[in-house]
Design a protein around this motif. Structure first.
Motif, PDB file in Angstrom:
ATOM      1  N   UNK A 167      21.801  49.831  55.417  1.00  0.00           N
ATOM      2  CA  UNK A 167      22.682  49.585  56.566  1.00  0.00           C
ATOM      3  C   UNK A 167      23.159  50.860  57.255  1.00  0.00           C
ATOM      4  N   UNK A 168      22.860  52.035  56.672  1.00  0.00           N
ATOM      5  CA  UNK A 168      23.275  53.285  57.301  1.00  0.00           C
ATOM      6  C   UNK A 168      22.075  54.205  57.471  1.00  0.00           C
ATOM      7  N   UNK A 169      22.286  55.289  58.184  1.00  0.00           N
ATOM      8  CA  UNK A 169      21.234  56.283  58.404  1.00  0.00           C
ATOM      9  C   UNK A 169      21.470  57.561  57.608  1.00  0.00           C
ATOM     10  N   UNK A 170      22.379  57.555  56.682  1.00  0.00           N
ATOM     11  CA  UNK A 170      22.679  58.748  55.907  1.00  0.00           C
ATOM     12  C   UNK A 170      21.613  58.962  54.836  1.00  0.00           C
ATOM     13  N   UNK A 171      21.518  60.185  54.339  1.00  0.00           N
ATOM     14  CA  UNK A 171      20.529  60.528  53.324  1.00  0.00           C
ATOM     15  C   UNK A 171      20.870  59.941  51.957  1.00  0.00           C
ATOM     16  N   UNK A 172      19.842  59.833  51.138  1.00  0.00           N
ATOM     17  CA  UNK A 172      20.005  59.238  49.812  1.00  0.00           C
ATOM     18  C   UNK A 172      20.982  60.027  48.946  1.00  0.00           C
ATOM     19  N   UNK A 173      20.936  61.348  49.017  1.00  0.00           N
ATOM     20  CA  UNK A 173      21.809  62.167  48.172  1.00  0.00           C
ATOM     21  C   UNK A 173      23.280  61.951  48.518  1.00  0.00           C
ATOM     22  N   UNK A 174      23.565  61.904  49.809  1.00  0.00           N
ATOM     23  CA  UNK A 174      24.958  61.724  50.238  1.00  0.00           C
ATOM     24  C   UNK A 174      25.468  60.338  49.867  1.00  0.00           C
ATOM     25  N   UNK A 175      24.635  59.322  50.043  1.00  0.00           N
ATOM     26  CA  UNK A 175      25.049  57.956  49.704  1.00  0.00           C
ATOM     27  C   UNK A 175      25.230  57.813  48.197  1.00  0.00           C
ATOM     28  N   UNK A 176      24.302  58.350  47.428  1.00  0.00           N
ATOM     29  CA  UNK A 176      24.407  58.273  45.968  1.00  0.00           C
ATOM     30  C   UNK A 176      25.667  58.977  45.483  1.00  0.00           C
TER      31      UNK A 176
ATOM     32  N   UNK B  86      33.173  55.851  39.840  1.00  0.00           N
ATOM     33  CA  UNK B  86      33.871  56.614  38.806  1.00  0.00           C
ATOM     34  C   UNK B  86      35.321  56.909  39.182  1.00  0.00           C
ATOM     35  N   UNK B  87      35.757  56.478  40.353  1.00  0.00           N
ATOM     36  CA  UNK B  87      37.096  56.724  40.899  1.00  0.00           C
ATOM     37  C   UNK B  87      37.471  58.202  40.783  1.00  0.00           C
ATOM     38  N   UNK B  88      36.566  59.056  41.257  1.00  0.00           N
ATOM     39  CA  UNK B  88      36.749  60.500  41.180  1.00  0.00           C
ATOM     40  C   UNK B  88      37.611  61.015  42.320  1.00  0.00           C
ATOM     41  N   UNK B  89      37.421  60.455  43.513  1.00  0.00           N
ATOM     42  CA  UNK B  89      38.188  60.897  44.666  1.00  0.00           C
ATOM     43  C   UNK B  89      37.466  61.917  45.514  1.00  0.00           C
ATOM     44  N   UNK B  90      36.224  62.233  45.186  1.00  0.00           N
ATOM     45  CA  UNK B  90      35.449  63.180  45.990  1.00  0.00           C
ATOM     46  C   UNK B  90      34.646  62.431  47.039  1.00  0.00           C
ATOM     47  N   UNK B  91      34.342  63.106  48.137  1.00  0.00           N
ATOM     48  CA  UNK B  91      33.583  62.480  49.205  1.00  0.00           C
ATOM     49  C   UNK B  91      32.807  63.541  49.960  1.00  0.00           C
ATOM     50  N   UNK B  92      31.694  63.122  50.563  1.00  0.00           N
ATOM     51  CA  UNK B  92      30.934  64.018  51.426  1.00  0.00           C
ATOM     52  C   UNK B  92      31.381  63.871  52.868  1.00  0.00           C
ATOM     53  N   UNK B  93      32.296  62.954  53.143  1.00  0.00           N
ATOM     54  CA  UNK B  93      32.826  62.762  54.475  1.00  0.00           C
ATOM     55  C   UNK B  93      32.097  61.725  55.309  1.00  0.00           C
ATOM     56  N   UNK B  94      31.200  60.960  54.689  1.00  0.00           N
ATOM     57  CA  UNK B  94      30.436  59.975  55.457  1.00  0.00           C
ATOM     58  C   UNK B  94      31.101  58.604  55.479  1.00  0.00           C
ATOM     59  N   UNK B  95      32.129  58.413  54.711  1.00  0.00           N
ATOM     60  CA  UNK B  95      32.753  57.098  54.608  1.00  0.00           C
ATOM     61  C   UNK B  95      33.300  56.622  55.951  1.00  0.00           C
ATOM     62  N   UNK B  96      33.888  57.500  56.705  1.00  0.00           N
ATOM     63  CA  UNK B  96      34.459  57.112  57.995  1.00  0.00           C
ATOM     64  C   UNK B  96      33.375  56.703  58.995  1.00  0.00           C
TER      65      UNK B  96
END
Length: 103
Positions: free
Chosen positions: A42-51, A59-69
């Motif tokens: 459903x998105x155009x983002x890369x596999x590494x960023x989505x994974x 894991x409820x880590x709280x880290x993000x690559x910034x693609x969620x928005x």
């Protein structure tokens, strides 16, 4: 050592405990794989960023690559559900499997 049982701190773990642990781990891996594949569809983002986002949410880590928005609402809902399942799921599932098997 070639033994048939696992001993930890002088106690032997039964095969039922092994099966429960393997079940919880395999279900978690399956959830991560399915969620990653869905988000890739459903998105155009890369596999590494989505994974990274999926594993971080589960894991409820709280880290993000910034693609969620930039994700569509369905993708954001998937990440929200992963956070909730990751917080409650493995512990609850492990407890349910352990309690169910006891006489």
């Amino acid at each position: 050592r070639g033994g048939t049982a696992v001993n930890i701190f002088g106690k032997r773990l039964s095969r039922a405990v092994h099966r429960q642990a393997i079940t919880v781990v395999l279900l978690a891996i399956a959830l991560i794989v399915v969620s990653t594949m869905f988000l890739m569809l459903i998105t155009d983002f890369g596999q590494e960023r989505i994974l990274f986002e999926v594993v971080s949410a589960f894991a409820t880590v709280g880290l993000s690559t910034g693609i969620t928005a930039g994700m569509p609402p369905a993708g954001q809902v998937v990440l929200i559900l992963l956070m909730f399942i990751g917080r409650l799921g493995p512990v609850t599932l492990g407890t349910a499997l352990a309690v169910r098997g006891r006489p």
